[in-house]
Write a protein that holds these residues in place. Structure first.
Motif, PDB file in Angstrom:
ATOM      1  N   GLU A  11      -7.131  10.778 -24.985  1.00 22.28           N
ATOM      2  CA  GLU A  11      -6.319  11.677 -25.793  1.00 22.28           C
ATOM      3  C   GLU A  11      -5.147  11.226 -26.319  1.00 22.28           C
ATOM      4  O   GLU A  11      -4.711  11.496 -27.520  1.00 22.28           O
ATOM      5  N   ARG A  12      -4.366  10.569 -25.519  1.00 21.09           N
ATOM      6  CA  ARG A  12      -3.049   9.876 -25.995  1.00 21.09           C
ATOM      7  C   ARG A  12      -3.200   9.087 -27.258  1.00 21.09           C
ATOM      8  O   ARG A  12      -2.538   8.984 -28.163  1.00 21.09           O
ATOM      9  N   LEU A  13      -4.431   8.094 -27.075  1.00 19.49           N
ATOM     10  CA  LEU A  13      -4.743   7.356 -28.136  1.00 19.49           C
ATOM     11  C   LEU A  13      -5.394   7.594 -29.290  1.00 19.49           C
ATOM     12  O   LEU A  13      -5.277   7.149 -30.262  1.00 19.49           O
ATOM     13  N   ARG A  71       3.021  10.462 -14.774  1.00 22.73           N
ATOM     14  CA  ARG A  71       2.025  10.282 -15.644  1.00 22.73           C
ATOM     15  C   ARG A  71       2.384   9.813 -16.933  1.00 22.73           C
ATOM     16  O   ARG A  71       1.765   8.803 -17.556  1.00 22.73           O
ATOM     17  N   ALA A  72       3.692   9.996 -17.381  1.00 25.46           N
ATOM     18  CA  ALA A  72       4.099   9.480 -18.747  1.00 25.46           C
ATOM     19  C   ALA A  72       4.264   7.973 -18.684  1.00 25.46           C
ATOM     20  O   ALA A  72       3.951   7.318 -19.498  1.00 25.46           O
ATOM     21  N   ARG A  73       4.844   7.468 -17.569  1.00 27.19           N
ATOM     22  CA  ARG A  73       5.015   6.155 -17.187  1.00 27.19           C
ATOM     23  C   ARG A  73       3.913   5.392 -17.198  1.00 27.19           C
ATOM     24  O   ARG A  73       3.694   4.216 -17.667  1.00 27.19           O
ATOM     25  N   VAL A  74       2.837   5.776 -16.402  1.00 23.71           N
ATOM     26  CA  VAL A  74       1.607   5.071 -16.259  1.00 23.71           C
ATOM     27  C   VAL A  74       0.862   5.088 -17.417  1.00 23.71           C
ATOM     28  O   VAL A  74       0.142   4.095 -17.682  1.00 23.71           O
ATOM     29  N   LEU A  75       0.818   6.234 -18.058  1.00 22.77           N
ATOM     30  CA  LEU A  75       0.321   6.091 -19.608  1.00 22.77           C
ATOM     31  C   LEU A  75       0.783   5.144 -20.457  1.00 22.77           C
ATOM     32  O   LEU A  75       0.036   4.613 -21.258  1.00 22.77           O
ATOM     33  N   ASP A  76       2.172   4.844 -20.448  1.00 20.01           N
ATOM     34  CA  ASP A  76       2.565   4.021 -21.198  1.00 20.01           C
ATOM     35  C   ASP A  76       2.242   2.526 -20.726  1.00 20.01           C
ATOM     36  O   ASP A  76       1.802   1.819 -21.649  1.00 20.01           O
ATOM     37  N   VAL A  77       2.025   2.215 -19.541  1.00 24.93           N
ATOM     38  CA  VAL A  77       1.600   0.882 -19.083  1.00 24.93           C
ATOM     39  C   VAL A  77       0.270   0.703 -19.417  1.00 24.93           C
ATOM     40  O   VAL A  77      -0.345  -0.207 -20.129  1.00 24.93           O
ATOM     41  N   ALA A  78      -0.662   1.942 -19.143  1.00 21.87           N
ATOM     42  CA  ALA A  78      -2.198   2.019 -19.563  1.00 21.87           C
ATOM     43  C   ALA A  78      -2.299   1.504 -21.223  1.00 21.87           C
ATOM     44  O   ALA A  78      -3.301   0.944 -21.459  1.00 21.87           O
ATOM     45  N   GLU A  79      -1.572   2.275 -21.938  1.00 22.60           N
ATOM     46  CA  GLU A  79      -1.822   2.056 -23.405  1.00 22.60           C
ATOM     47  C   GLU A  79      -1.491   0.579 -23.615  1.00 22.60           C
ATOM     48  O   GLU A  79      -2.012   0.142 -24.488  1.00 22.60           O
ATOM     49  N   TYR A  80      -0.241   0.212 -23.156  1.00 27.45           N
ATOM     50  CA  TYR A  80       0.012  -1.379 -23.520  1.00 27.45           C
ATOM     51  C   TYR A  80      -0.887  -2.259 -23.006  1.00 27.45           C
ATOM     52  O   TYR A  80      -1.649  -3.151 -23.662  1.00 27.45           O
ATOM     53  N   LEU A  81      -1.639  -2.142 -21.834  1.00 30.60           N
ATOM     54  CA  LEU A  81      -2.868  -2.679 -21.330  1.00 30.60           C
ATOM     55  C   LEU A  81      -4.014  -2.563 -22.106  1.00 30.60           C
ATOM     56  O   LEU A  81      -4.760  -3.659 -22.295  1.00 30.60           O
ATOM     57  N   ALA A  82      -4.188  -1.784 -22.899  1.00 27.07           N
ATOM     58  CA  ALA A  82      -5.477  -1.361 -23.564  1.00 27.07           C
ATOM     59  C   ALA A  82      -5.252  -2.183 -24.812  1.00 27.07           C
ATOM     60  O   ALA A  82      -5.980  -3.028 -25.252  1.00 27.07           O
ATOM     61  N   TRP A  83      -4.032  -2.140 -25.595  1.00 30.97           N
ATOM     62  CA  TRP A  83      -3.923  -2.837 -26.697  1.00 30.97           C
ATOM     63  C   TRP A  83      -3.866  -4.402 -26.158  1.00 30.97           C
ATOM     64  O   TRP A  83      -4.448  -5.440 -27.106  1.00 30.97           O
ATOM     65  N   GLN A  94       5.222  -2.563 -32.082  1.00 34.29           N
ATOM     66  CA  GLN A  94       6.506  -2.488 -31.396  1.00 34.29           C
ATOM     67  C   GLN A  94       6.498  -1.425 -30.676  1.00 34.29           C
ATOM     68  O   GLN A  94       7.257  -1.445 -29.485  1.00 34.29           O
ATOM     69  N   ARG A  95       6.319  -0.044 -31.031  1.00 36.05           N
ATOM     70  CA  ARG A  95       6.310   1.361 -30.306  1.00 36.05           C
ATOM     71  C   ARG A  95       5.725   0.947 -28.954  1.00 36.05           C
ATOM     72  O   ARG A  95       6.203   1.453 -28.061  1.00 36.05           O
ATOM     73  N   VAL A  96       4.614   0.381 -28.874  1.00 39.43           N
ATOM     74  CA  VAL A  96       3.889   0.366 -27.711  1.00 39.43           C
ATOM     75  C   VAL A  96       4.768  -0.725 -26.650  1.00 39.43           C
ATOM     76  O   VAL A  96       4.785  -0.458 -25.469  1.00 39.43           O
ATOM     77  N   HIS A  97       5.093  -2.001 -27.234  1.00 31.96           N
ATOM     78  CA  HIS A  97       6.035  -2.882 -26.424  1.00 31.96           C
ATOM     79  C   HIS A  97       7.228  -2.104 -25.846  1.00 31.96           C
ATOM     80  O   HIS A  97       7.376  -2.090 -24.515  1.00 31.96           O
ATOM     81  N   ALA A  98       7.953  -1.151 -26.671  1.00 37.80           N
ATOM     82  CA  ALA A  98       9.025  -0.537 -26.466  1.00 37.80           C
ATOM     83  C   ALA A  98       8.614   0.415 -25.194  1.00 37.80           C
ATOM     84  O   ALA A  98       9.432   0.629 -24.249  1.00 37.80           O
ATOM     85  N   LEU A  99       7.746   1.165 -25.275  1.00 32.78           N
ATOM     86  CA  LEU A  99       7.328   2.122 -24.313  1.00 32.78           C
ATOM     87  C   LEU A  99       6.820   1.361 -22.927  1.00 32.78           C
ATOM     88  O   LEU A  99       7.523   1.780 -21.913  1.00 32.78           O
ATOM     89  N   TYR A 100       6.297   0.276 -23.075  1.00 34.65           N
ATOM     90  CA  TYR A 100       5.850  -0.593 -21.733  1.00 34.65           C
ATOM     91  C   TYR A 100       7.198  -0.943 -21.255  1.00 34.65           C
ATOM     92  O   TYR A 100       7.310  -0.955 -20.044  1.00 34.65           O
TER      93      TYR A 100
END
Length: 150
Positions: A11-13, A71-83, A94-100
């Protein structure tokens, strides 16, 4: 209870990006097995920080206020790992790097005790000692019995 689900990551992606980042062969069809691996890896990374101060996995069922934060923090990590894991992407945006980076900073602050998780339990087996001063009195030189009759 898990901090996040593969459905929340999807859902996030968004469906298209989720498919592109989880399909390791063609980048066209969502692979929920890869999505689940990303969720588990993100939770494991978060728990590696949280375990320094709290019993992991944190019991989010008993404390829903903790779930929202995690949830917010772990989703940030999961999105970075997906990329990072996708063979079809050279580098995360850069947005994903910053969130991670922000998620890791927050997790490090939790591990260092600068940020506390509300109502979370300390690690099992830790012997908590108060950080206040400790005073040990020396034995009395004279007792009431010794001074009797003087």
């Amino acid at each position: 209870m898990a901090y996040i689900t593969k459905e929340q990551l999807s859902e996030r992606l968004g469906a298209t990006l989720y498919a592109r980042l989880t399909d390791r062969v063609q980048g066209a069809t969502a692979n929920d097995s890869v999505g689940q691996e990303l969720v588990e890896a993100a939770e494991a990374e978060a728990n590696s920080y949280l375990a320094r101060r709290y019993a992991t996995p944190v019991d989010v069922g008993a404390h829903p206020e903790v779930l929202t934060v995690l949830r917010a923090r772990v989703l940030d990590v999961a999105e970075y790992l997906a990329w990072k894991g996708s063979p079809f992407v050279s580098d995360p945006p850069q947005r994903v790097h910053a969130l991670y980076a922000g998620a890791l900073r927050w997790l490090e602050q939790v591990a260092a005790g600068q940020v506390a998780l509300p109502a979370a339990a300390p690690p099992a087996g830790s012997t908590g000692q108060p950080d206040g001063p400790r005073y040990v009195a020396t034995p009395r030189r004279f007792t009431a019995e010794e001074l009797e009759g003087l």
